[in-house]
Scaffold this motif. Structure first.
Motif, PDB file in Angstrom:
ATOM      1  N   ILE A   1       0.764  -1.328   0.022  1.00 18.02           N
ATOM      2  CA  ILE A   1       0.104   0.181  -0.091  1.00 18.02           C
ATOM      3  C   ILE A   1       0.861   1.170  -0.128  1.00 18.02           C
ATOM      4  O   ILE A   1       1.736   1.274   0.929  1.00 18.02           O
ATOM      5  CB  ILE A   1      -0.850   0.010   1.304  1.00 18.02           C
ATOM      6  CG1 ILE A   1      -1.750  -1.400   1.300  1.00 18.02           C
ATOM      7  CG2 ILE A   1      -1.755   1.228   1.301  1.00 18.02           C
ATOM      8  CD1 ILE A   1      -2.558  -1.416   2.328  1.00 18.02           C
ATOM      9  N   ILE A   2       0.799   2.064  -0.975  1.00 17.16           N
ATOM     10  CA  ILE A   2       1.665   3.185  -1.071  1.00 17.16           C
ATOM     11  C   ILE A   2       0.550   4.457  -1.091  1.00 17.16           C
ATOM     12  O   ILE A   2      -0.120   4.667  -1.630  1.00 17.16           O
ATOM     13  CB  ILE A   2       2.298   3.382  -2.385  1.00 17.16           C
ATOM     14  CG1 ILE A   2       3.261   2.113  -2.683  1.00 17.16           C
ATOM     15  CG2 ILE A   2       3.081   4.367  -2.733  1.00 17.16           C
ATOM     16  CD1 ILE A   2       4.214   2.226  -3.859  1.00 17.16           C
ATOM     17  N   ILE A   3       1.162   5.388  -0.034  1.00 17.75           N
ATOM     18  CA  ILE A   3       0.596   6.743   0.010  1.00 17.75           C
ATOM     19  C   ILE A   3       1.032   7.310  -0.998  1.00 17.75           C
ATOM     20  O   ILE A   3       2.518   7.673  -1.413  1.00 17.75           O
ATOM     21  CB  ILE A   3       1.075   7.109   1.457  1.00 17.75           C
ATOM     22  CG1 ILE A   3       0.548   6.435   2.493  1.00 17.75           C
ATOM     23  CG2 ILE A   3       0.509   8.759   1.499  1.00 17.75           C
ATOM     24  CD1 ILE A   3       0.805   6.804   3.922  1.00 17.75           C
ATOM     25  N   LYS A   4       0.316   7.957  -1.874  1.00 17.09           N
ATOM     26  CA  LYS A   4       0.374   8.855  -3.047  1.00 17.09           C
ATOM     27  C   LYS A   4       1.652   9.735  -2.924  1.00 17.09           C
ATOM     28  O   LYS A   4       1.490  10.723  -2.164  1.00 17.09           O
ATOM     29  CB  LYS A   4      -0.694   9.232  -3.676  1.00 17.09           C
ATOM     30  CG  LYS A   4      -1.591   8.122  -4.381  1.00 17.09           C
ATOM     31  CD  LYS A   4      -3.083   8.680  -4.905  1.00 17.09           C
ATOM     32  CE  LYS A   4      -3.921   7.734  -5.359  1.00 17.09           C
ATOM     33  NZ  LYS A   4      -5.158   8.317  -5.983  1.00 17.09           N
ATOM     34  N   SER A   5       2.652   9.847  -3.616  1.00 14.91           N
ATOM     35  CA  SER A   5       3.783  10.653  -3.134  1.00 14.91           C
ATOM     36  C   SER A   5       5.001  10.349  -4.508  1.00 14.91           C
ATOM     37  O   SER A   5       4.690   9.393  -5.445  1.00 14.91           O
ATOM     38  CB  SER A   5       4.606  10.164  -2.059  1.00 14.91           C
ATOM     39  OG  SER A   5       4.856   8.704  -1.875  1.00 14.91           O
ATOM     40  N   PRO A   6       5.958  11.036  -4.696  1.00 14.65           N
ATOM     41  CA  PRO A   6       6.904  10.858  -5.758  1.00 14.65           C
ATOM     42  C   PRO A   6       7.554   9.407  -5.962  1.00 14.65           C
ATOM     43  O   PRO A   6       7.920   9.142  -7.264  1.00 14.65           O
ATOM     44  CB  PRO A   6       7.764  11.891  -5.379  1.00 14.65           C
ATOM     45  CG  PRO A   6       7.271  12.966  -4.724  1.00 14.65           C
ATOM     46  CD  PRO A   6       6.428  12.274  -3.875  1.00 14.65           C
ATOM     47  N   ILE A   7       7.759   8.770  -4.864  1.00 22.41           N
ATOM     48  CA  ILE A   7       8.297   7.285  -4.962  1.00 22.41           C
ATOM     49  C   ILE A   7       7.617   6.495  -5.795  1.00 22.41           C
ATOM     50  O   ILE A   7       7.973   5.565  -6.438  1.00 22.41           O
ATOM     51  CB  ILE A   7       8.391   6.790  -3.508  1.00 22.41           C
ATOM     52  CG1 ILE A   7       9.316   5.642  -3.566  1.00 22.41           C
ATOM     53  CG2 ILE A   7       6.983   6.232  -2.987  1.00 22.41           C
ATOM     54  CD1 ILE A   7      10.782   6.154  -3.960  1.00 22.41           C
ATOM     55  N   CYS A   8       6.075   6.696  -6.184  1.00 23.04           N
ATOM     56  CA  CYS A   8       5.611   5.807  -6.832  1.00 23.04           C
ATOM     57  C   CYS A   8       6.094   6.134  -8.165  1.00 23.04           C
ATOM     58  O   CYS A   8       5.955   4.781  -9.174  1.00 23.04           O
ATOM     59  CB  CYS A   8       3.926   6.460  -6.956  1.00 23.04           C
ATOM     60  SG  CYS A   8       3.148   6.229  -5.203  1.00 23.04           S
ATOM     61  N   ASN A   9       6.491   7.052  -8.965  1.00 27.89           N
ATOM     62  CA  ASN A   9       6.975   7.267  -9.930  1.00 27.89           C
ATOM     63  C   ASN A   9       8.213   6.520 -10.412  1.00 27.89           C
ATOM     64  O   ASN A   9       8.664   6.320 -11.418  1.00 27.89           O
ATOM     65  CB  ASN A   9       7.126   8.530 -10.489  1.00 27.89           C
ATOM     66  CG  ASN A   9       5.732   9.438 -10.333  1.00 27.89           C
ATOM     67  OD1 ASN A   9       4.696   8.737 -10.783  1.00 27.89           O
ATOM     68  ND2 ASN A   9       5.872  10.731 -10.063  1.00 27.89           N
ATOM     69  N   ASP A  10       8.859   6.060  -9.236  1.00 27.74           N
ATOM     70  CA  ASP A  10      10.378   5.331  -9.018  1.00 27.74           C
ATOM     71  C   ASP A  10      10.445   3.830  -9.189  1.00 27.74           C
ATOM     72  O   ASP A  10      11.143   3.252  -9.335  1.00 27.74           O
ATOM     73  CB  ASP A  10      11.135   5.977  -8.097  1.00 27.74           C
ATOM     74  CG  ASP A  10      11.418   7.320  -8.158  1.00 27.74           C
ATOM     75  OD1 ASP A  10      11.692   7.848  -9.559  1.00 27.74           O
ATOM     76  OD2 ASP A  10      11.450   8.079  -7.164  1.00 27.74           O
TER      77      ASP A  10
END
Length: 474
Positions: free
Chosen positions: A404-413
């Motif tokens: 579960i990822i809290i939407k943030s820049p790391i999602c794009n990596d």
């Protein structure tokens, strides 16, 4: 310092507030304080950064600043007259903020100092200094816990201070420290960017792995920052190093008087793990000391390494080895480091928000899976520190059942990981939503671990309280 113009930066933080109060107590006359919070926001800012301090301690700090007779430059006047400073005390994170560009222009022209340098300048007693990319807070707390149980007595007090915000700073009590005392200091890479002029009497390097690379030109510059803790070692200094860390082994020539610790057999002298015991061989001693570790509560090989370093440091200082097993049994994990905060509806909740790089999250997940043999949900989110996530993307599908990822820049990596996880990848907007989603995804017994695996403080500026609410949400 009496005739110098002294400026203290970031007085709302734990380092800046302690320095300001100490210098005022010492009678510094030309003292100017700075914080880029507004006057109205300063109290909230100070309370947020001092979450390891008691209400009375925070009240005392606020009272000090309310009654300070000198100049305090808040938001609109921040860094006014900084070019007139003879000496500037900065917190370890000062270089991360655009507002501090005028300070960067003073480097090389004006003397910079820090709370860590004050400790190394002023302490009259032996220092154990601990640094490393991962595990330094746990190791620091272990060294302190064991020393309190085995070395402290009526003639010697054991003190803890340094990098972690849960450590009480020692600066205001430093005049009461005697030459027979012992001070244990956790030292971060940022605190090593100002030359300390002294190395600890016993240094501990837990490991060196890629971290904070968004703050350095390359990995080698970061490595050299870590190794600088040992640059003033003397023939009497002892430095403990992890035999299993490849980067440390590559740079052993830069670490004087190294003694190894390892979960495997090591050269003698050194300390290693054998049949559930720590086996320590002291220099110039042919009889090993064996310490049973069966009651150590922390899980994972990395925590065994941390424990071995802590045991060895205490034995080298003369600890009674017979007292160590009971002390080891009573040690608890530091807050927010694979901290088991409760079980509810067959879900084991772990707060690991201090894990901000992929290496530590992988280690903690491996330890958790081995210890519990249960499925695991990982909650993460934040901003990349410019470290490599290739290994993380490869192994996470085998270590967690749901991500579960809290939407943030790391999602794009993490595009490869997103594809591999498929319907096990979930994006949410905040921690509360993540906890509720996990409860819907599975009703079976499992683990839920909150490990940002990225910089979360810098990115979730308005949601930091949200990240600290895991126990409340449960």
């Amino acid at each position: 310092m009496q005739n110098q113009n002294i400026h203290v930066i970031g007085i709302g933080g734990t380092e800046g507030s302690e320095i300001a109060m100490y210098l005022a107590k010492q009678g510094a006359q030309n003292l100017t304080l700075h914080d880029f919070a507004t006057t109205s926001a300063f109290e909230k800012s100070l309370r947020t950064s001092h979450y390891g301090f008691s209400a009375d301690q925070i009240a005392a700090k606020l009272n000090f600043f309310d009654n300070f007779k000198g100049q305090i430059n808040y938001n609109d006047t921040y860094l006014n007259n900084i070019d007139q400073a003879d000496l500037v005390f900065v917190p370890q994170s000062w270089h991360l903020y655009e507002a501090n560009a005028p300070l960067k222009a003073l480097q090389g022209k004006t003397t910079f100092s820090s709370i860590t340098k004050l400790y190394f300048d002023l302490l009259p007693c032996p220092i154990i200094g601990i640094t490393g990319s991962n595990g330094k807070t746990t190791t620091t707390n272990l060294v302190h816990h064991l020393a309190k149980a085995t070395l402290e007595n009526s003639a010697r007090k054991v003190h803890l201070t340094g990098n972690d915000r849960y450590h009480q700073q020692l600066l205001q009590q430093i005049d009461a420290v005697s030459p027979s005392d012992l001070v244990i200091i956790e030292v971060s890479n940022r605190q090593l960017q100002i030359d300390l002029g002294r190395s600890p009497n016993i240094g501990i390097l837990t490991n060196i792995t890629p971290n904070h690379l968004d703050e350095y030109t390359d990995f080698n510059e970061y490595v050299q920052a870590k190794l600088s803790l040992f640059k003033y070692s003397t023939p009497d200094t002892i430095n403990l190093v992890c035999q299993e860390d490849p980067v440390t082994k590559q740079h052993l020539s830069q670490i004087p008087n190294p003694l190894p610790f390892s979960t495997k057999a090591t050269p003698k002298p050194g300390i290693y793990l054998e049949n559930g015991h720590a086996v320590a061989w002291l220099p110039n001693n042919n009889t090993p000391i064996s310490i049973p570790l069966n009651n150590f509560k922390l899980i994972g090989k990395h925590n065994q390494q941390n424990l071995l370093a802590a045991i060895f440091a205490n034995i080298l200082l003369g600890a009674d080895s017979a007292l160590l097993p009971d002390a080891i049994a009573t040690f608890k994990a530091p807050p927010k480091r694979l901290e088991h905060i409760g079980t509810r509806n067959q879900i084991n909740y772990y707060n690991d928000i201090s894990s901000t790089v992929p290496d530590t999250t992988i280690l903690d997940l491996q330890a958790l899976n081995e210890a519990t043999n249960l499925p695991t949900t990982l909650i993460m989110g934040g901003k990349n520190k410019e470290v490599d996530y290739t290994t993380f993307e490869h192994v996470i599908p085998t270590l967690v059942d749901n991500l579960i990822i809290i939407k943030s820049p790391i999602c794009n990596d993490l595009n490869i990981l997103k594809t591999t996880m498929g319907n096990r990848w979930h994006e949410v907007t905040n921690l509360a939503e993540a906890v509720k989603l996990d409860q819907k995804l599975t009703t079976a017994p499992h683990n839920l671990i909150l490990a940002p695996t990225a910089v979360y403080m810098a990115y979730f500026k308005d949601k930091i309280d949200d990240y600290n609410r895991l126990e409340e949400l449960i």
